[in-house]
Design a protein around this motif. Structure first.
Motif, short mmCIF file in Angstrom:
data_model
loop_
_atom_site.label_atom_id
_atom_site.label_comp_id
_atom_site.label_asym_id
_atom_site.label_seq_id
_atom_site.Cartn_x
_atom_site.Cartn_y
_atom_site.Cartn_z
N TYR A 1 10.42 1.76 8.72
CA TYR A 1 9.23 2.63 8.75
C TYR A 1 9.53 3.91 9.52
O TYR A 1 9.04 4.99 9.18
CB TYR A 1 8.06 1.88 9.37
N LYS B 1 4.17 -1.99 0.50
CA LYS B 1 3.53 -3.27 0.14
C LYS B 1 4.56 -4.31 -0.31
O LYS B 1 4.62 -5.41 0.24
CB LYS B 1 2.50 -3.04 -0.97
N PHE C 1 3.60 -5.22 3.81
CA PHE C 1 2.27 -4.89 4.33
C PHE C 1 1.20 -5.23 3.30
O PHE C 1 1.46 -5.30 2.09
CB PHE C 1 2.19 -3.41 4.69
N SER C 2 -0.03 -5.43 3.77
CA SER C 2 -1.15 -5.69 2.87
C SER C 2 -1.51 -4.43 2.09
O SER C 2 -1.04 -3.33 2.41
CB SER C 2 -2.37 -6.17 3.67
N ALA D 1 -4.39 -2.81 2.05
CA ALA D 1 -5.09 -1.87 2.93
C ALA D 1 -4.11 -1.18 3.89
O ALA D 1 -4.15 0.04 4.06
CB ALA D 1 -6.18 -2.59 3.71
N ALA D 2 -3.23 -1.96 4.49
CA ALA D 2 -2.26 -1.39 5.44
C ALA D 2 -1.30 -0.43 4.73
O ALA D 2 -0.97 0.63 5.26
CB ALA D 2 -1.48 -2.50 6.13
N SER D 3 -0.89 -0.79 3.51
CA SER D 3 0.04 0.07 2.77
C SER D 3 -0.57 1.44 2.50
O SER D 3 0.10 2.47 2.63
CB SER D 3 0.42 -0.60 1.44
N TYR E 1 -8.22 4.06 -0.84
CA TYR E 1 -8.67 2.73 -0.42
C TYR E 1 -10.19 2.70 -0.25
O TYR E 1 -10.86 1.75 -0.69
CB TYR E 1 -7.98 2.34 0.88
N CYS F 1 -3.03 2.85 4.21
CA CYS F 1 -3.32 3.56 5.47
C CYS F 1 -2.05 4.02 6.18
O CYS F 1 -2.06 5.06 6.86
CB CYS F 1 -4.14 2.67 6.39
N LEU F 2 -0.96 3.30 6.03
CA LEU F 2 0.29 3.65 6.72
C LEU F 2 1.02 4.82 6.07
O LEU F 2 2.05 5.27 6.58
CB LEU F 2 1.22 2.43 6.77
#
Length: 528
Positions: free
Chosen positions: A418, A335, A340-341, A343-345, A192, A347-348
């Motif tokens: 999750y 995603k 999730f967005s 960026a979130a995808s 990212y 980072c998670l």
């Protein structure tokens, strides 16, 4: 030793000569216990981080397609339908096919030359991914990546098994794999950050920028390109550069096989002759196979007649089916499946892998620490005490996967799904060093170890083929077919591990009664 091995004449019965045993003890006792620990620590600090960071870039380079996909590669290269799964799959064709010859080449050339060279070459190939114009150009690049990565993981597993005694190995395998797993944990975040360079860089051709064009909402929009390089291209280019740099660093720090480690080479001075003799003597005392015999193709291939070689290979294949499915598709599942967005995808991805590392270290400590495991209270087999344990952790990982995978696939709650990712990721990744070590504890002979490393990792590549194809975009948001396939794999891990335990227990019992000698060495016993 199996009946088929006896017919092939693979293993002659070896008996430890008392004079040789005395020589080994003398070489070991040259050093005080504290000095011995310092030598082992020296080996640990030189060998494991070097191999671990090289494996880190290996995993990153083979699995970064998912990160690039959510960063825009799928749109720019029109990776529609089954194209993404095909690109994932192609890597494993050459990767699996070249495993056996790669370990022979490693033994002939030595790890000092072989391992850093292939890292540098595949790093250059990875940079090439950043300059692809059409999706089908990815095909030869993925095949090339498989060719040069084929020798690294089996070579590293084989090299580690050459340096340590059987019951020291799981912690070392775990730290090696844990360092490598950092790529899976943080490749999303790193990718990212690299993708934020979108629009930067000299643009040699317009198509290197982000593609803009018709959409369902605006079908008449003309095709155009952004300035600089697309963000996903920076992911491949910069990760390729990192790989090349790690390869050159590895060239300086990599170590050779134990019996050659005192000889001068291109890198940093390592052990002196007395320290090398100590390391070799320890291995000889443990399993009597520190020094390689002359290569013989017939004997090398005849080792494949031993059924336990394929039992371990199948367990590893089933394990990597889950591991690669998560590695390639977790960003996409987060995603497109959980909403999730981008960026979130990316980072998670990290937290489940951090949890997996904790589980992996716990199982490794238990596997090496639990010297005796009395199973009589369970009244399964009476009067048996097992010296060291390996398989219970393999079975435990299978059970953990069977808990986590249904949570991902059959729940509508994002939090529950999750949480399931944590459990499934931990189970799949913790099982890799567990299986590697269980196999290494039950194999003797340098060339047999080389073949077993190749078959094990080659089967792992087949697991990658399965894991790379069972998740399909049309199955979102729950990806039930892929989840079901992974659950079947987890169940089979448990069944086959228990069958292997039964085989080993019977062989040990027979040997204790004066029957067939195991692995061609008097006194050798299988580790359950």
């Amino acid at each position: 030793m199996s009946l088929m091995e006896e017919k092939a004449g693979v293993n002659e019965i070896e008996r430890v000569d008392s004079g040789e045993s005395k020589l080994n003890n003398d070489r070991i006792n040259t050093f005080t216990p504290e000095e011995q620990r310092k030598i082992i620590r020296k080996v640990d600090l030189r060998l494991i981080p070097t191999l671990g960071f090289m494996y880190c870039v290996s995993l990153m380079d083979r699995t970064n397609l998912g990160v690039a996909m959510v960063a825009g590669m799928g749109t720019d290269l029109k990776l529609t339908g089954e194209r993404y799964s095909i690109i994932v799959l192609l890597f494993f064709i050459t990767y699996v096919a070249l495993q056996p010859p790669a370990t022979v080449v490693l033994r002939k050339l030595g790890p000092r030359v072989f391992l850093p060279s292939i890292v540098i070459i595949w790093g250059a190939v990875m940079i090439g991914f950043g300059f692809v114009k059409e999706w089908h150009t990815l095909i030869p690049l993925r095949l090339l990546l498989g060719i040069f990565e084929a020798g690294f993981f089996p070579g590293s597993a084989y090299l580690l098994s050459c340096w340590y005694q059987r019951y020291e190995l799981q912690k070392r395998n775990t730290v090696f794999f844990l360092i490598g797993m950092l790529s899976s944990a943080f490749s999303g975040i790193l990718g990212y950050l690299f993708s934020l360079l979108q629009g930067h860089g000299a643009q040699a051709a317009p198509w290197l920028g982000v593609h803009y064009g018709p959409t369902k909402a605006k079908p008449t929009t003309p095709v155009s390109f952004g300035s600089g390089l697309a963000g996903w291209r920076w992911i491949f280019i910069l990760q390729g550069v990192i790989t090349v740099v790690i390869g050159f660093i590895g060239w300086y720090f990599i170590v050779d096989f134990p019996e050659l480690a005192h000889k001068p080479g291109m890198g940093k001075k390592f052990l002196n002759k007395e320290e090398v003799d100590f390391i070799v003597a320890r291995i000889e005392k443990d399993r009597h196979d520190a020094l390689p015999e002359e290569f013989n193709m017939r004997k090398y291939l005849a080792n494949a007649l031993d059924l336990k070689v394929w039992g371990f290979a199948v367990i590893f294949m089933l394990t990597t089916t889950i591991t690669y499915a998560i590695a390639y598709f977790l960003p996409i599942i987060l995603k497109d499946g959980m909403g999730f967005s981008t960026a979130a995808s990316n980072c998670l991805i990290a937290p489940p892998y951090i949890f997996a590392g904790i589980v992996m270290l716990g199982f490794a400590w238990a596997g090496d620490k639990c010297k005796y495991f009395d199973i009589r209270p369970f009244q399964i087999i009476s009067n048996i005490i097992v010296d060291h344990i390996r398989s219970p952790w393999v079975v435990a990982n299978g059970v953990l996967a069977l808990i986590g995978l249904p949570m991902i696939g059959f729940s509508n709650n994002v939090g529950v799904r999750y949480t399931g990712v944590f459990l499934a990721t931990a189970a799949a990744n913790a099982n890799v060093p567990a299986v590697l070590t269980w196999q290494a504890n039950n194999i003797r002979g340098q060339w047999k170890r080389a073949l077993c490393s190749a078959t094990l990792v080659g089967a792992g590549g087949i697991g990658g083929i399965i894991g790379g194809t069972v998740f399909r975009t049309q199955d979102k948001p729950h990806y039930v077919p892929g989840i079901t396939a992974c659950m079947i794999a987890a169940g089979l891990i448990i069944v086959i591990a228990l069958l292997m335990d039964l085989k080993f227990w019977r062989a040990n019992k027979r040997a204790d009664a004066g029957g067939k000698i195991i692995e061609g060495l008097e006194g050798f016993r299988y580790t359950l």
